[in-house]
Each structure stands twice: as structure tokens, then as C-alpha cells.
Design a protein around this motif. Sequence first.
Motif, short mmCIF file in Angstrom:
data_model
loop_
_atom_site.label_atom_id
_atom_site.label_comp_id
_atom_site.label_asym_id
_atom_site.label_seq_id
_atom_site.Cartn_x
_atom_site.Cartn_y
_atom_site.Cartn_z
N ARG A 1 46.08 39.32 -89.48
CA ARG A 1 45.08 38.83 -90.44
C ARG A 1 44.28 39.98 -91.06
N LYS B 1 36.45 32.65 -89.83
CA LYS B 1 37.76 33.29 -89.93
C LYS B 1 38.62 32.57 -90.96
N PRO C 1 45.67 30.93 -91.46
CA PRO C 1 46.92 30.88 -92.24
C PRO C 1 47.26 29.44 -92.61
#
Length: 648
Positions: free
Chosen positions: A356, A314, A317
Motif C-alpha cells: 500500500r 487507511k 484495495p
Amino acid sequence: MPIKRMIQVQEMSKSKSISVIENPEHLKVFKNVVFQSARQGKLTTLRGILDSLSKEEVQYIVSTVTESTTPLLMACRHGHLDIVNYFIEQCIADYEQVGSVTFDGETVDGAPPLWCAAAAGHFNIVQSLIKHGADVNHTTFSNSTPLRAACFDGHYDIVKYLVQHKADIEVANRHGHTCLMISCYKGHFKIAKYLLELGANVNRKSVKGNTALHDCAESGSLEIMKLLFLKYHAKMENDAYNMTPLLAAAVAGHRNIVDFLVLRYEIDKLEKIDALELMGATYIDKKRDVLQALKYWNRAMEERYKDPRKVVKKSRPDDLIPAYEYAIEAESADELENIVSDVDLMRMQALLIRERILGPAHPDTTYYIRYRGAVYADSGNFDRCIQLWMYALDMQQSVLEPLNPMTQSSLLSFAELFSYMMSERNGQRVYSNLSFVDMKTVYLKGVKEIERAITVVGKPMPLTEKDMMNFNRCLQILMHLMNLVAKLECKPEDAQVIKRATYKLLKINPKGMNGYEPLHLAVDKDTSAVGRYPVCCFPDKNVVSLLIDCGADLNAVDVNRNTPLHIAAMSLKDNCIEVMKFLIESGTHIDSRNSNNKTALELVEGTCDICPMNYVTLKCLAAKVILQHNILYKGHVPCKLEGFIESH
């Protein structure tokens, strides 16, 4: 129709001394009776009325608009074939006339008779209109064809008949949606299959880039999707939000579509993972099913780690998000298992995943942040609600165009929330710890939105009528926020921040509908009606005082030369006299006249105890004398005085 009205109309028909068209009262009665008879299918009544009139009168009555539509359109809408034929054959009604009709609460403008009959499913009327020569491709104002109308509600027999009479299957409406797209969206398999057999363009895109596959995905029409994808080899394209049909199905929560597509070899692995994760987020926020969410997130984890040599990690941020309570996404099945018992953490997972994958510009991203905030507010956790809503508003103002309806909705929601928190129940405020800092921050963002709108692309706003309506609504919402900050007690330094922002607002000279400046809106009763729920009441003396302190023009005029004092006088509210007195004592010219040559006090004559002579200046008296005696003053007095004299 009542017997009394029927007798009245018949008597008019027999005894008319002049043409019905030339008699407004008679014409109105005839139009209304003919309209209602056509709507209710009363052919005998229609004949009794129209057969006694001249040809010109009949043609005029059956073609003129009543309640935004015509008798012929009503007969087509409600399925009265005998009346349709009577209007066309005996009354020579124009079978291409247009008007407004309503279906399922939605008004369609510019609809011709054939469109109405096709939309309503009246096959016999469709046949009759086409036999009489109706244009099979005549569109509404939104460019919807009769064929598209039939596709919408699944009238297969009408679809087939229209196509046989040369209906164009590829004409799209103003949004670029074709007949095939609407059939897919509404789940009409038989019609979609028929259109595909005719060669409908399976990969055509709408204005926003969606295809028929997107429409299947958003509606959950798996059977049609299989037909498009497997037999007609439709392409999995991205729309304007970069959404594929698979992702669109996941956002909509259609498990059948998602489960089918994630097993297809043609679909990219990352897209499958994203879809499974979005599906889990949807189960959290839309269906409140934590166990199903966990199931889909675990499936996504399996996909990520299926090949140890090519683990799909993944993206994280750069900074943790305070609004999400600094939550981070789970990276393994074990981490998911650890948080499954904490509903709050699961909810934050859903928000993180959606942001996301969809990105800040996608409507669902901020929608569900605001939805989650509203859930917290309903449970009394106002601080968490404000924190999430503030984050959503920041996101909207950073990525959306000025005056976007979603941004306006966020500002209005804040106004409604603050108003509720400041209200009293049983003598006590609903929430005693409301932070002025939060309210101040939202107010400043409201001012920023107006500023963004005025300075967009270097052109003055508004640019179009739609822009004008959006701008006016945003300005009204800001007035409610101004009302709230003006009521709440605060520190002197906070009050100065509010005044500086308000001064800045006035300097950019925003004007709403009818040329209203903020001071006009502050004293207008209609400013109160801005949303579904009551927020603040106008006229409001606190707002007027704040605006005057910040330099608002007391004598600004709208397009009808009404000053704020005129608008206050027209508001007819209990407190309008108090507000009028405050305006006058603050320096408003009491004897300024609007375009109807009325002063504000003349508008409230008999209900106001204000004595004008207490406020009329020598300067005002001199201006009146000049006007009363037609003295030439232009070019002989300073330019600033010319406007002053004209206002009297």
C-alpha cells in the motif's frame, strides 16, 4: 620472486640480441616479473631488471597492461612510494595511465594512479603524484574522482589535501552520486562536515532522485542527518520511487533515524504514519521481531486517531488478495491485539502495508513477497510459496520494463523451485503433488516476457549490448522452464497449450548471443549454467523434440554458421551423440559447413558412430558437385536453393 626466474631474467637482459619488445616470449617474462615486483614492493629487483634495458623498452614495459592493470597502478594500490617515484622519475612512466583495480571484491575500470592511491589511503603517494603533475580530477570510467574515492573509505587527510589542490567537490559519478552523498552513505561525519563547510550542494539529486539526506537515512547516520537537516536546512525531497528520507530509513530499519524524524514538526502527519507502519513491517520481515512491530503499528494507530475530528483512515484495495489469504489490514489497536498471536497474519499485515505505501514498482514490495514465499518453501509449504511468487511475478510484469533483472530473478527462482520439487531423494520425488498448471502458467509468463522484450516500443530487440545480455539470459531461463514442462506428465489439452505457446515463441524468432535460436540453446551445454544452483542439464532431447514439433528450423545458423547439430557436437556431453542422431533423423542436413568449413561430424571425429552416407541425400551430393567444380549457380537456380548450396 623465485631465484630461478630472477636469474633467467638477468640472463635475458645481458644476452638479448634483439629488442625485448620485438621478442614476445622475452617481453612476456619481463612484464610479469616487473608487475609482480611492483606489486610486492621489490625495488632492487626492478632496478636489476629495468636498468639494463633501453629507455624505449623500459617505458613500454612499465606502461603496458598486465592482468588488466599496470605496474605503476599496482605500486600505487599497494603503497610502494619508492617504486612509484622510480617509475615516474627514472622510467618516465605516464602518471595518467589507467587500468583496472580491485577494492573489496569490486573491480574499478579506468582508474588512474591518483585514484588508486586515494582509494587505498596512501597519503604519501597522493602527495608525490600531485607534485609530479597528476590531474587531481582525473576520473575512472564510471566518472569517480580521486576525491570521491578518498571520501568512500573516510581518508580525511587525503580529502583535505586533494581539495587544497583544487579537487572539484561537486563532480558526481555516472549515477549522480557526489562526494557529499558518499560521505553520508558511509557515515564519515568529519568529511561530510568539511564538505558542507566548503559549500557542497546539500540538496543535489542523483540520477534516481536521492539526496544526501536519503544516503544518511539508508545508512543510519543520524549525526550527519542532524547536521544536514538542522544546520544546513536540507530539504526532505522524494526520490524516483517517491520515497522521502524518513520512509527510506523505515524501509532500511534504522530506528534512530525514524524516531528522530517522526518527532519533527516539519514532517507531514501522513508521512509519519507511513514511516511507523513501514518500520513495523521491517521488524516483521527483516528482524523477525513481532513485539517491536506491534509497538510501531500501535504508534501509527495513535497518530491516525490523535485528532478525532481528522482521523486518518487507511485506503483499502478494491479486491482482497488471494496470495495474502484474503487478509485485511487492522484498523484499530484492538484488531492488532487480536492478530498478534497469529504469526502468519502478522506477516500478511507486513506485506499489505508495504504494498500500500511503497506501491508495486518499488523493489522492496516484490522482494519481500518473494522472501516470504521462500520462507514457506523452506518449511515445505510449496503451495503457499508458489501462490506468493506468482503474485509477485504478475506484479513485476505489469509495472516493470521488459527484461527487468527482478522479473528474470522471479522466473529463475520458479525454475529452481520446480527443479527441486521434481528431484528425487531416496528414490522418491521431493514433492509428489506438483501441479502442471502452475508450471504451465510460469512457462507462459516466460514466453510473455520474451515477447514483451521483442515488441517493446515497437523496436527490435536487443537495442544495446546490455539489452543483448539480458535478453540472452531471459531466453536461457525460458529454456530451463521448457525443459521442466517437457519432462512432467500432463493432460493432452495442457500439452497443446504448451505447444501453442512454444510455436508462438518460435514465430517471433528470438535470438540470443551469437545469433543462437532456441534450438541452438537446447543443444548447448552452456545453457545449463544459468544461476547459482543447477537447474536443468543441456543438451536435452525432450526440449529438442518439443521445439521440432513446434516448427523450429533444424538448419538455422548462428553468426558463425553453426547449425544446432554443430552446437550439439561441440557440447561434448555424454548424451550429445544421442541428441545429434535425433536431430539428423529429424531432418537436419548432416553435411552443412560452418564458417570454419567444418561439418558437425568432423567436430566429433573418432567419437561418433554415425555413418554420414546413411543420411546424405541426392540433393546434398548435387550441391557438393556444384561447389567442387566452381559451377556458377547464382541466378540459375531458385533463390531457396542458393542458400542450401552455400551451406555445403
